[in-house]
Structures are given as structure tokens and as C-alpha cells.
Design an enzyme around this catalytic site. Sequence first.
Site, short mmCIF file in Angstrom:
data_model
loop_
_atom_site.label_atom_id
_atom_site.label_comp_id
_atom_site.label_asym_id
_atom_site.label_seq_id
_atom_site.Cartn_x
_atom_site.Cartn_y
_atom_site.Cartn_z
CD GLU A 352 53.11 35.05 36.17
OE1 GLU A 352 52.69 35.19 37.33
OE2 GLU A 352 53.37 36.02 35.41
CG HIS A 383 75.63 29.41 58.05
ND1 HIS A 383 76.46 28.80 58.97
CD2 HIS A 383 76.44 30.11 57.22
CE1 HIS A 383 77.72 29.14 58.71
NE2 HIS A 383 77.72 29.94 57.66
CE LYS A 498 45.70 39.54 38.32
NZ LYS A 498 46.11 40.28 37.09
#
Length: 521
Positions: A352, A383, A498
Site C-alpha cells: 500500500e 511443504h 470505496k
Amino acid sequence: MSVNYVNLDKSDNFKKLLETPVCQIKEELSSDRIKKYSASAGAGLVYNFAGKKVNNTILTLLQGLADEQQLIEKYKLLLNGDVINTGEKRMVLHHHTRGMKLDDVVSEGQDMTKFYDGEKKKIYDFAKKVHNKEILGSTGKPFDTVVQVGIGGSDLGPRAIYLALKNYNKPVLNAHFIANVDPDDANNVLSSLNFETTLFVLVSKSGTTQETLTNQKFVLNKMEKANISGLVPLKHFVSVTSATSPLAADTNYLSSFFIDNNIGGRFSSSSAVGGCILSLALGPEIFERFLSGAREADKQALNSNIFENAALLDALIGVYENNVLNMKNTAVIPYSESMSRFPAHLQQLDMESNGKSVNRFGDRVSYSTGVSIFGEPGTNSQHSFFQYIHQATSIIPVQFIGFRKPQIDADMEYQGSTSGKKLNANLVAQMTAMGVGKDDENKNKNFDGERPTSLLHADQLTPETMGAILAHFENKVMFQGFTWNINSFDQEGVQLGKLLANKVLNNQMDDVLKSYADLMI
């Protein structure tokens, strides 16, 4: 203090780095190099970069790049309250929340160090009263649980730090977090709680964050539907917000603690955003020790010598990998289950901040900025995606984090070694395998090596160490932003989403939005 803000590709030292032969890890790696290629990060934390594709020639040029781009001078200007966040025309003061400053800084008529110290004292006093059962729930029962309701920087950092330290010091209050506006998140947390003994911390700097306010209403609705005699839901809430937000004016909360616009959400873990829940859950003493470790790392970051400044060196090597070696991803692998959520916090902190395509002045840059961050704890990750790291055609640098001792002294021996020894044996093995590889005539079993690694290590994951780790990465992000000449402290990419979400909810959609909405709503 006068500094010049210049794009990376104008730097003479950067141009020299582009022309310098690339270091081969297999040729350079040795016991002497492993001992020598270390830098202090403060609070007992050490950065080892022996597994990086750098040598003395490259390191000399990186030192020159740091000096040429005036990285330490820019850090000092940030500490002194210059308007570093050019996009929002704000200062950047998260260092001040842990007592790190060069001079007094005044914002909107108040001394900011006194402001942060005052809010911290309010939080500590409140937490102690909760712990001493002087502050009770609305039905007269003491609190045993605290839940943070927030999103982004109001969740990721505080959650990661709580999980990192809850094994070190048994929580005074058990902590939970509600972040996602997905109702399954809130339902999952609330299903196991006793509302009479639960305290909620509502965190929203603006007081208008859509997801957070929706989740608060969800919690209040659940509490009201519980039909508990004498339960007053809002008397189980405190708010962490700005002094000018709508939440600050609401006297129904048990208390309110304030933050300000000079601290971005992803840098707010050492402010009231993290301080409130961490002080309630772990105790003010633990949070104060955490701040002390962060402050030590901040002081270390003032050193102009890259060999004595781990955050600066880590940042410069990252720039070299990105902009010279063309490596666009970094894996962060803590060999500590307690740090399981820390890579998620770093995703926000780094991506960000430095996911930008224009410089501080709004001009498009012609070089790569930022990297993609991902990670999971070792040994689980071995793994999972380590196959890609070891043998894929793309090379991904790996930042390991490790500790000599576990937090809980309750290990056992099996097949000649303890679990802790097995953990660190795997860490050592992975770093070696990535650097030197293995030659094999069967190409399916051949490992080229030359995968860059570094190691942040300490004796144990303590509050001080955790504070230093957090500050190390915050300062790394800051130094890289200065090197690329971008603004690391705004986040316009968050705002567009937003805006469009509100258009969908208010039925103000164009054809594209409506077509997508028809698939999901």
C-alpha cells in the site's frame, strides 16, 4: 536542512550499479562472509545478508546511492515534521508514538509528542482500571475478553502483534478481531463470546469507515437480540478515532482515545490503534516494552553507515534486486508460528505504501517501484510454495525471520533433537539450499541455487524484539520510497474502490458496474 528529491534513474550510483557484474552467491558464500555480512537492527535484532547477491563493490555503490539520495537527511526531515506526505499534504509522525523525535513538532496548535504521550497515558490508566476490576461491564461483571472492530491498518498490525506476543506473556484479557464485512467473520467471533464480559474497541480514524461501522451495528444488534437483563451494549464499547470524527462526539461510549491524520493506518500499530487493544489484552508494561524496541530500531535507522543500519541496508538491497536484478516479489518467512499473521501485515505496509507509478510531484516514473509480498510460517511453507522458490524460472528473494529459543519453555526431544532444534535446522537448511543449490545429472533433481536470502534473527521473540521487527520493516519501506522518489504515505488506490462500492450500494451504476453487480447482488 535542504534536500533534493530526485528520481532513481538520475542517480550516478544507480547507473553504475546497472553496469556492475552481478555477484554469484555460490562463489561468495563462506563462513567468514556469514559472520561479516551482518548489521544491527536494534533491541538484539540482527540482519544477516550473506545470502544476498551483493559484494563489497556493490555495497560501496549502495552506500553511494544512499548518500546521493540523501536518505538519512530525509528521515530526519520526517522526524522533524516536514510535510513528507505530499499527496495529502501531511506530516508523517508514527515514529513519535514511540518517543522517537529530533525536535518538537506542532500540528494544529499542539505538541504532537505530548499528544501521543497523553493518549497513551489515558489508555494505560483505562487498561489498569479494567484489569483491577474498577471498570466493569454494564451488568456488573468484570471484563475477560476484548474484541477489536476495525479493518486494514486497524486490524492487520495489532492482530499480528497480539498473536506474536500472547505466548510470551499470558493475556490478561483474551483478544479477538472482527475486520471483514463478511457476516461470517463477525458471527464466527461472536458465537463464542459472553457479551456481559466482553469489551469492544471500535477503531476508525474518520469515524465513517463503511465496513467498520457496519460491523459495529452487527455487534450491537447481536447484543440487543441476546435479551440479557441490564445489558447496555454501548457501555461495552470504547472508540479509537480522531478528535474531530463523529465517534468522538458520542458520549455513550465507555471512553474514547484519539489518533490524528499524521499517522497512516498501516503505520498505526504503535499509536492508540494498537496501544488500546494490546494494553488491554497483554498489559501496559508489555506494550511499553514493545515501544521501547521500536524506538531502538528507529534510532539505529539514523546511522548513515549502511553496515550499521539494518533497515537502510535491507531497503537498498531490495531496490537493487528490484531495479537491477528485475526481481519483483519477496517472500517473508518467519520460522515462528507466533508470527503467522505478520506477513499479512507486511503486505499492506509495503504494497500500500510503495505500489505507486508517479513520483512525489505527480510525474510518472520510468522504473519499477514496490514489490509483491507474500509469506507463511516455516516449516509449513516448505511443504507448500517452496518448490516454486527452489526451482521455478522466476527468482524470488526470501526474507527469513528466526529465533534461537521458543517463547514457551516446554519443548521435548524426539529422534535426538528437540522441536525447536528441528525448526531452526530447517531454516538453516533452506537458506543454504537456496543460495548454493545442488548439482545433479538428473535435471529434475538439480537446484541452480542463486536464490537470494536474508535473515532477521534474535535470541527470542520478546516484546522488544517484536517492536524492533515492526520498526525495521516500517523504516525499510520509508527508505525505499525515498530512494524511488515516491510518496509512501498516501493510498489513493484504496479510495477508488470505496467510491465505486458506494455507487453500487446507492444504485448509481454505469453499465459496467451494473453488469458486475448483477452477477453478485
